[in-house]
Design a protein around this motif. Structure first.
Motif, short mmCIF file in Angstrom:
data_model
loop_
_atom_site.label_atom_id
_atom_site.label_comp_id
_atom_site.label_asym_id
_atom_site.label_seq_id
_atom_site.Cartn_x
_atom_site.Cartn_y
_atom_site.Cartn_z
N SER A 141 -3.92 10.67 -10.20
CA SER A 141 -3.28 9.42 -10.66
C SER A 141 -2.17 9.01 -9.69
O SER A 141 -1.30 9.83 -9.35
CB SER A 141 -2.70 9.62 -12.07
OG SER A 141 -2.09 8.43 -12.52
N VAL A 142 -2.21 7.76 -9.26
CA VAL A 142 -1.18 7.19 -8.39
C VAL A 142 -0.41 6.16 -9.21
O VAL A 142 -1.02 5.27 -9.82
CB VAL A 142 -1.81 6.53 -7.14
CG1 VAL A 142 -0.72 5.86 -6.30
CG2 VAL A 142 -2.57 7.57 -6.32
N VAL A 143 0.92 6.28 -9.22
CA VAL A 143 1.75 5.38 -10.03
C VAL A 143 2.71 4.59 -9.15
O VAL A 143 2.99 4.98 -8.00
CB VAL A 143 2.55 6.17 -11.09
CG1 VAL A 143 1.62 6.97 -12.00
CG2 VAL A 143 3.57 7.10 -10.42
N ALA A 144 3.20 3.49 -9.70
CA ALA A 144 4.23 2.71 -9.01
C ALA A 144 5.52 3.51 -9.01
O ALA A 144 5.94 4.04 -10.05
CB ALA A 144 4.42 1.38 -9.71
N VAL A 145 6.15 3.61 -7.84
CA VAL A 145 7.38 4.39 -7.75
C VAL A 145 8.52 3.70 -8.51
O VAL A 145 9.49 4.35 -8.91
CB VAL A 145 7.80 4.63 -6.29
CG1 VAL A 145 6.77 5.51 -5.59
CG2 VAL A 145 8.01 3.32 -5.56
N GLY A 146 8.42 2.39 -8.72
CA GLY A 146 9.41 1.63 -9.47
C GLY A 146 8.78 0.35 -9.98
O GLY A 146 7.60 0.06 -9.73
N ALA A 147 9.57 -0.45 -10.71
CA ALA A 147 9.06 -1.71 -11.25
C ALA A 147 8.87 -2.73 -10.14
O ALA A 147 9.65 -2.80 -9.19
CB ALA A 147 10.03 -2.26 -12.29
N GLY A 148 7.81 -3.52 -10.24
CA GLY A 148 7.55 -4.53 -9.23
C GLY A 148 6.38 -5.42 -9.60
O GLY A 148 5.89 -5.40 -10.73
N THR A 149 5.92 -6.19 -8.62
CA THR A 149 4.82 -7.12 -8.80
C THR A 149 3.78 -6.88 -7.72
O THR A 149 4.13 -6.70 -6.53
CB THR A 149 5.31 -8.58 -8.72
OG1 THR A 149 6.34 -8.78 -9.69
CG2 THR A 149 4.18 -9.56 -9.00
N VAL A 150 2.52 -6.90 -8.11
CA VAL A 150 1.44 -6.67 -7.16
C VAL A 150 1.27 -7.90 -6.27
O VAL A 150 1.05 -9.00 -6.76
CB VAL A 150 0.12 -6.38 -7.91
CG1 VAL A 150 -1.01 -6.14 -6.89
CG2 VAL A 150 0.27 -5.17 -8.83
N VAL A 151 1.39 -7.69 -4.94
CA VAL A 151 1.18 -8.80 -4.00
C VAL A 151 -0.10 -8.60 -3.18
O VAL A 151 -0.57 -9.53 -2.52
CB VAL A 151 2.40 -8.96 -3.05
CG1 VAL A 151 3.64 -9.35 -3.84
CG2 VAL A 151 2.63 -7.69 -2.24
N GLU A 152 -0.64 -7.40 -3.22
CA GLU A 152 -1.91 -7.13 -2.53
C GLU A 152 -2.63 -6.02 -3.27
O GLU A 152 -2.02 -5.01 -3.64
CB GLU A 152 -1.67 -6.72 -1.07
CG GLU A 152 -2.94 -6.52 -0.27
CD GLU A 152 -2.69 -6.16 1.19
OE1 GLU A 152 -3.58 -5.52 1.81
OE2 GLU A 152 -1.60 -6.49 1.70
N ALA A 153 -3.95 -6.20 -3.47
CA ALA A 153 -4.76 -5.19 -4.14
C ALA A 153 -6.20 -5.34 -3.66
O ALA A 153 -6.89 -6.29 -4.05
CB ALA A 153 -4.67 -5.32 -5.65
N GLY A 154 -6.64 -4.45 -2.78
CA GLY A 154 -8.01 -4.55 -2.24
C GLY A 154 -8.14 -3.79 -0.94
O GLY A 154 -7.33 -2.91 -0.61
N TRP A 155 -9.15 -4.15 -0.21
CA TRP A 155 -9.44 -3.44 1.04
C TRP A 155 -8.39 -3.79 2.09
O TRP A 155 -8.08 -4.95 2.32
CB TRP A 155 -10.83 -3.78 1.54
CG TRP A 155 -11.24 -2.97 2.71
CD1 TRP A 155 -11.27 -3.35 4.02
CD2 TRP A 155 -11.68 -1.62 2.70
NE1 TRP A 155 -11.69 -2.33 4.85
CE2 TRP A 155 -11.95 -1.25 4.04
CE3 TRP A 155 -11.85 -0.66 1.69
CZ2 TRP A 155 -12.39 0.04 4.40
CZ3 TRP A 155 -12.31 0.61 2.06
CH2 TRP A 155 -12.57 0.95 3.39
N GLY A 156 -7.90 -2.73 2.77
CA GLY A 156 -6.85 -2.92 3.78
C GLY A 156 -7.20 -2.38 5.13
O GLY A 156 -6.30 -1.92 5.86
N GLY A 157 -8.48 -2.42 5.50
CA GLY A 157 -8.89 -1.94 6.82
C GLY A 157 -8.73 -0.44 6.93
O GLY A 157 -9.29 0.34 6.16
N ALA A 158 -7.90 0.00 7.93
CA ALA A 158 -7.69 1.43 8.15
C ALA A 158 -7.07 2.11 6.94
O ALA A 158 -7.22 3.33 6.75
CB ALA A 158 -6.82 1.64 9.39
#
Length: 266
Positions: A171-188
């Motif tokens: 499980s990977v969690v957000a280290v703090g509160a925030g807003t998602v600005v990118e979610a998907g394939w990121g090349g390398a």
């Protein structure tokens, strides 16, 4: 030599005329309120009329009635004054009571307002503390590859983030509160997520096997955003973590110092 009495206005008045004048005088005294003690017994005798006819009894009766009226009027005035004083005292007491009630209500309202403001301040403080509190992106993990490590594995010649040890599917969690600005394939970076944190900085999570959030979504500290993996340019499952000043590659800063500045032991 014989003298004769002069005629005309020097003639002495007759007895009958004198009696009439006396009667008129008495009546005048009675009318003007002069007390009968001014009339002498001789005058009363000359009138040849009973004492009751002089009007003295009527004067006494009038004076008594007038005195009674004055007393009654004085009593009425005293009663009115007492009623007015009582009404004034009651009005003053009522006004004082209302003022005290108003002051008490105002004090209670002020106290309630102060309590609400105190609760609001405490809530804001707690929220700031919550938003400012960070944690590790993978619970109980450790850094397996440090920041700015060099090697041919990275196209820039050095590591732009740090790698956290993580088995595939962790499980990977957000280290703090925030807003998602990118979610998907990121090349390398393979499947990756970029968050804009509440303090205006950005964090990146790479090589994920799956993504659980979408762009525009708000996330809280410790909320699961995906699962670790080995997608993209990776030799094995782990989590690549970056701290950035912008959402783009090349604006990286030391992730360990960043996490420690937010109270995380790394």
């Amino acid at each position: 030599m014989a003298f004769t009495r002069a005629t005309g206005k020097h003639r002495a008045p007759s007895r009958l005329t004198r009696r009439g004048a006396k009667a008129v005088g008495i009546a005048t005294l009675a009318t003007t309120g002069v007390i009968g003690s001014l009339a002498s017994p001789a005058l009363a005798a000359d009138t040849e009329a009973p004492a009751a006819d002089t009007g003295l009894s009527q004067i006494t009766a009038i004076e008594g009635d007038l005195a009674d009226r004055i007393d009654a009027q004085a009593d009425a005035q005293r009663h009115q004054a007492a009623v007015a004083a009582k009404a004034k005292a009651k009005a003053e007491a009522d006004a004082k009571k209302k003022a005290e009630a108003k002051a008490k209500k105002a004090k209670a309202a002020a106290k309630a307002k102060e309590a609400r403001e105190s609760e609001a301040r405490a809530a804001r403080s707690a929220e700031r503390a919550r938003l400012g509190t960070f944690q590790l992106p993978v619970a109980g993990s450790y850094v397996s590859t440090g920041y700015k490590s060099s090697g041919s594995l990275w196209s820039s010649g050095s590591h732009s983030g740090i790698d956290f040890h993580a088995a595939s599917g962790s499980s990977v969690v957000a280290v703090g509160a925030g807003t998602v600005v990118e979610a998907g394939w990121g090349g390398a970076y393979g499947n990756n997520i970029v968050l804009r944190m509440t303090d205006g900085t950005y964090t990146q999570y790479g090589h994920l096997s799956s993504i659980a959030v979408s762009v525009g979504q708000s996330v809280g500290q410790g909320q699961r955003i995906g699962l670790s993996g080995a997608t993209g340019n990776a030799t094995g499952p782990h989590l690549h973590f970056e701290a950035r000043t912008t959402p783009s590659y090349g604006s990286d800063m030391d992730p360990v110092a960043y996490l420690r500045a937010h109270g995380v032991t790394v």
